[in-house]
Design an enzyme around this catalytic site. Structure first.
Site, PDB file in Angstrom:
ATOM      1  N   TYR A  36     -25.754 -50.945  20.467  1.00 55.76           N
ATOM      2  CA  TYR A  36     -25.278 -49.591  20.731  1.00 55.76           C
ATOM      3  C   TYR A  36     -24.958 -48.814  19.453  1.00 55.76           C
ATOM      4  O   TYR A  36     -25.040 -47.597  19.433  1.00 55.76           O
ATOM      5  CB  TYR A  36     -24.025 -49.642  21.612  1.00 55.76           C
ATOM      6  CG  TYR A  36     -24.352 -49.858  23.065  1.00 55.76           C
ATOM      7  CD1 TYR A  36     -24.551 -48.779  23.913  1.00 55.76           C
ATOM      8  CD2 TYR A  36     -24.491 -51.144  23.582  1.00 55.76           C
ATOM      9  CE1 TYR A  36     -24.868 -48.967  25.249  1.00 55.76           C
ATOM     10  CE2 TYR A  36     -24.806 -51.339  24.917  1.00 55.76           C
ATOM     11  CZ  TYR A  36     -24.990 -50.242  25.745  1.00 55.76           C
ATOM     12  OH  TYR A  36     -25.320 -50.422  27.065  1.00 55.76           O
ATOM     13  N   ILE A  37     -24.557 -49.502  18.404  1.00 58.31           N
ATOM     14  CA  ILE A  37     -24.211 -48.809  17.160  1.00 58.31           C
ATOM     15  C   ILE A  37     -25.297 -49.009  16.105  1.00 58.31           C
ATOM     16  O   ILE A  37     -25.703 -48.070  15.429  1.00 58.31           O
ATOM     17  CB  ILE A  37     -22.833 -49.291  16.644  1.00 58.31           C
ATOM     18  CG1 ILE A  37     -21.737 -48.891  17.637  1.00 58.31           C
ATOM     19  CG2 ILE A  37     -22.542 -48.756  15.241  1.00 58.31           C
ATOM     20  CD1 ILE A  37     -21.584 -47.398  17.882  1.00 58.31           C
TER      21      ILE A  37
ATOM     22  N   THR B 213     -18.260 -58.229  18.395  1.00 61.17           N
ATOM     23  CA  THR B 213     -17.074 -59.060  18.104  1.00 61.17           C
ATOM     24  C   THR B 213     -16.289 -59.170  19.406  1.00 61.17           C
ATOM     25  O   THR B 213     -15.301 -58.462  19.602  1.00 61.17           O
ATOM     26  CB  THR B 213     -16.190 -58.434  16.999  1.00 61.17           C
ATOM     27  OG1 THR B 213     -16.025 -57.040  17.268  1.00 61.17           O
ATOM     28  CG2 THR B 213     -16.789 -58.612  15.634  1.00 61.17           C
TER      29      THR B 213
ATOM     30  N   THR C 144     -16.016 -53.927  14.801  1.00 56.46           N
ATOM     31  CA  THR C 144     -14.547 -53.885  14.864  1.00 56.46           C
ATOM     32  C   THR C 144     -14.002 -55.301  14.717  1.00 56.46           C
ATOM     33  O   THR C 144     -14.415 -56.202  15.452  1.00 56.46           O
ATOM     34  CB  THR C 144     -14.105 -53.282  16.208  1.00 56.46           C
ATOM     35  OG1 THR C 144     -14.789 -52.045  16.377  1.00 56.46           O
ATOM     36  CG2 THR C 144     -12.609 -53.056  16.254  1.00 56.46           C
TER      37      THR C 144
ATOM     38  N   LYS D 258      -9.093 -48.514  12.870  1.00 54.89           N
ATOM     39  CA  LYS D 258      -9.928 -48.625  14.068  1.00 54.89           C
ATOM     40  C   LYS D 258      -9.173 -49.297  15.219  1.00 54.89           C
ATOM     41  O   LYS D 258      -9.213 -48.856  16.366  1.00 54.89           O
ATOM     42  CB  LYS D 258     -11.195 -49.412  13.725  1.00 54.89           C
ATOM     43  CG  LYS D 258     -12.089 -49.749  14.890  1.00 54.89           C
ATOM     44  CD  LYS D 258     -12.652 -48.497  15.537  1.00 54.89           C
ATOM     45  CE  LYS D 258     -13.295 -48.803  16.870  1.00 54.89           C
ATOM     46  NZ  LYS D 258     -14.713 -48.936  16.823  1.00 54.89           N
TER      47      LYS D 258
ATOM     48  N   ASN E  37      -7.999 -47.576  19.114  1.00 55.71           N
ATOM     49  CA  ASN E  37      -8.326 -48.088  20.451  1.00 55.71           C
ATOM     50  C   ASN E  37      -7.081 -48.619  21.170  1.00 55.71           C
ATOM     51  O   ASN E  37      -6.986 -48.530  22.392  1.00 55.71           O
ATOM     52  CB  ASN E  37      -9.420 -49.153  20.355  1.00 55.71           C
ATOM     53  CG  ASN E  37     -10.797 -48.506  20.199  1.00 55.71           C
ATOM     54  OD1 ASN E  37     -10.923 -47.292  20.299  1.00 55.71           O
ATOM     55  ND2 ASN E  37     -11.808 -49.305  19.947  1.00 55.71           N
TER      56      ASN E  37
ATOM     57  N   ARG F 204       3.269 -31.107  24.278  1.00 54.44           N
ATOM     58  CA  ARG F 204       3.213 -32.368  23.517  1.00 54.44           C
ATOM     59  C   ARG F 204       3.000 -33.583  24.420  1.00 54.44           C
ATOM     60  O   ARG F 204       3.289 -34.705  24.024  1.00 54.44           O
ATOM     61  CB  ARG F 204       4.494 -32.531  22.684  1.00 54.44           C
ATOM     62  CG  ARG F 204       4.497 -31.626  21.445  1.00 54.44           C
ATOM     63  CD  ARG F 204       5.779 -31.702  20.650  1.00 54.44           C
ATOM     64  NE  ARG F 204       6.938 -31.224  21.406  1.00 54.44           N
ATOM     65  CZ  ARG F 204       7.202 -29.937  21.644  1.00 54.44           C
ATOM     66  NH1 ARG F 204       6.410 -29.009  21.181  1.00 54.44           N
ATOM     67  NH2 ARG F 204       8.266 -29.589  22.352  1.00 54.44           N
TER      68      ARG F 204
ATOM     69  N   CYS G 288     -14.698 -52.238  23.790  1.00 53.04           N
ATOM     70  CA  CYS G 288     -13.798 -51.824  22.708  1.00 53.04           C
ATOM     71  C   CYS G 288     -12.345 -51.831  23.148  1.00 53.04           C
ATOM     72  O   CYS G 288     -11.543 -52.630  22.683  1.00 53.04           O
ATOM     73  CB  CYS G 288     -14.153 -50.425  22.237  1.00 53.04           C
ATOM     74  SG  CYS G 288     -15.892 -50.253  21.890  1.00 53.04           S
TER      75      CYS G 288
ATOM     76  N   LYS H 294     -17.806 -47.017  32.778  1.00 50.17           N
ATOM     77  CA  LYS H 294     -17.352 -45.628  32.911  1.00 50.17           C
ATOM     78  C   LYS H 294     -18.520 -44.756  33.352  1.00 50.17           C
ATOM     79  O   LYS H 294     -19.655 -45.238  33.450  1.00 50.17           O
ATOM     80  CB  LYS H 294     -16.733 -45.124  31.619  1.00 50.17           C
ATOM     81  CG  LYS H 294     -17.678 -45.032  30.451  1.00 50.17           C
ATOM     82  CD  LYS H 294     -16.931 -44.435  29.270  1.00 50.17           C
ATOM     83  CE  LYS H 294     -17.860 -44.239  28.110  1.00 50.17           C
ATOM     84  NZ  LYS H 294     -17.172 -43.669  26.965  1.00 50.17           N
TER      85      LYS H 294
END
Ligand code: SAJ
Length: 424
Positions: free
Chosen positions: A13-14, A85, A121, A206, A210, A246, A260, A319
């Site tokens: 994917y990356i 990972t 990651t 990173k 997440n 906020r 992730c 998702k």
């Protein structure tokens, strides 16, 4: 000066979109993957994952001759490691075997002054204590001969190219030279702000991003459970609360999936279990949501005395509008319902091969003689379903919406009994 050549290890994917972007920027890129079918598909210009713009961009990169895939690394100036990972679900620790084997795979080709970049990651310290250490232990280089850096990716499936090219990004080397070389390379990729730091800070950034999201989703899920107990609609509460300048309460749901957010917080828990109590609890809350969803379905079935129940599970991916079902809560929910003796009729518009027991390729097929429509993923296609047309297909028109993404009133008018996660 000629552009450096780049070898990217891991065409997922990356790794693949990263290779394509650099190739289309004029770099000579060698993509490397241990799976021969992936290598073949890339060289034929065929996309291996569903992602907007992927096909056109891949074709451009391959036909220009700038991108070529191989099943092992080839000698280059820069090596980018983009391998999975995963978390070991028994120990809840990072499984770094792919990072380790990817690093070992480039050792025969490494030359003095090469740059090795880890994009995967990883737990804090991995770039320095695993990648750099493996390289030094090979005994061919002095400490400053090879540059090593971490450049965590921050792109979201479904918007990979846009985010890789526009998001702010951070790079961190094990020393100042490594940081600077990585910085110069990523200037060719992102139009966002590029920041420089050290490798371990970049790793931590990173993980913090997440984990922040995971903890906030857990808070939304805990509010949802409370709302069910108090007979309130949490979606209305969150909508009103988020008017505060906020406050940004996240969205509850049947669980947190993907490779992730459901994984990375564990790397921080493993680093200091005595400190990371909130993060662990958040993970546990999010991990409990599939079971909670299945329990709600079973309660409805039992209260209605439905025998030989059939449930239509709509949505298998982690998702909406992506084809990725890694760590997807839907898979666990299907298994839990199956164990309870429910016949599961599953459907997903983005998953064209059959992945779970009882999977159907058409929504109508999945709704036929069903006792309950369980909506788990807010795919665009599901928002367009006409409740009148599906009500007639079902044995009992009952809806359980876990994403608050469809018009419950329209379903009620079509004769459905409706239920909502985070409400009643
Ligand atoms: N989810 C909720 N409620 C929410 C938001 C998400 O239940 O309010 C669920 C989703 O349904 C899904 C999961 O969480 O199951 C994760 O989805 P996501 O869209 O939030 O994130 P990912 O996993 O696709 O991508 C994340 C991104 N990180 C952040 O937004 C901080 C992305 O930028 C990272 O590059 C990616 O992780 C990664 O590779 O680490």
């Amino acid at each position: 000066m000629d552009k450096p050549t780049i070898c990217v290890i891991g065409m997922g994917y990356i790794g693949l979109p990263t290779s394509i972007i650099f190739a289309n920027q004029g770099f000579t890129v060698r993509g490397c993957d241990i799976k021969k079918e992936i290598v073949g598909a890339i060289n034929d210009g065929k996309p291996i994952i569903e992602e907007p713009e992927l096909e056109e961009r891949l074709k451009t990169a391959v036909s220009s001759g700038n991108l070529h895939a191989f099943d092992k690394p080839t000698p280059s100036d820069i090596y980018i490691i983009a391998v999975p990972t995963p978390v070991n679900h028994v120990t809840n620790e990072a499984d770094l075997r792919y990072v380790e084997s990817a690093t070992r795979s480039i050792l025969p080709y490494l030359k003095k002054n090469n740059l090795v970049i880890l994009e995967s990651t990883v737990p804090p310290g991995t770039t320095r204590d695993l990648v750099k250490r493996i390289i030094l232990e090979a005994g061919l280089f002095a400490d400053n001969d090879i540059q090593v850096a971490h450049a965590p990716e921050k792109a979201i499936p479904g918007k990979l190219f846009y985010e890789l090219e526009h998001n702010d990004r951070i790079v961190g080397g094990v020393d100042a030279n490594s940081t600077e070389s990585a910085y110069q390379l990523y200037l060719h990729m992102t139009k966002g702000q590029l920041s420089k730091t050290d490798a371990t800070t970049a790793e931590m950034v990173k993980l913090v991003e997440n984990t922040y999201r995971d903890v906030n989703i857990a808070l939304a899920n805990e509010f949802a459970l409370l709302a069910e107990r108090l007979d309130l609609n949490i979606w209305n509460v969150i909508e009103y609360a988020n008017h505060h300048p906020r406050v940004n309460v996240h969205t509850p749901g049947p669980g947190v999936g993907g490779h992730c957010i459901a994984v990375d917080p564990w790397f921080l828990v493993a680093a200091a279990p005595d400190i990371m109590k909130l993060v662990r609890t958040a993970r546990e809350i999010n991990d409990s949501m599939p079971k909670h969803t299945a329990n709600r379905v079973m309660n409805i079935i039992k209260e209605r005395h439905i025998v030989d129940p059939k449930v239509s599970v709509l949505g298998l991916t982690y998702k909406a509008n992506v084809d990725d079902f890694r760590e997807s809560p839907s898979i666990e929910i299907c298994e839990l319902l199956d164990k309870e003796g429910v016949e599961v009729l599953a459907h997903d518009p983005c998953v064209t091969h059959n992945h779970v027991k009882g999977q159907c390729q058409k929504v109508e097929e999945a709704m036929k003689d069903s006792d309950l429509m369980l909506l788990l993923v807010a795919h665009d296609q599901y928002k367009k379903i006409d409740p009148r047309s599906v009500a007639g297909l079902m044995r009992h028109p009952i809806l359980m919406d876990t994403k608050n993404c469809i018009d419950c009133e329209a379903y009620k008018k079509a004769g459905f009994e409706t239920h909502l996660l985070g409400g009643n």
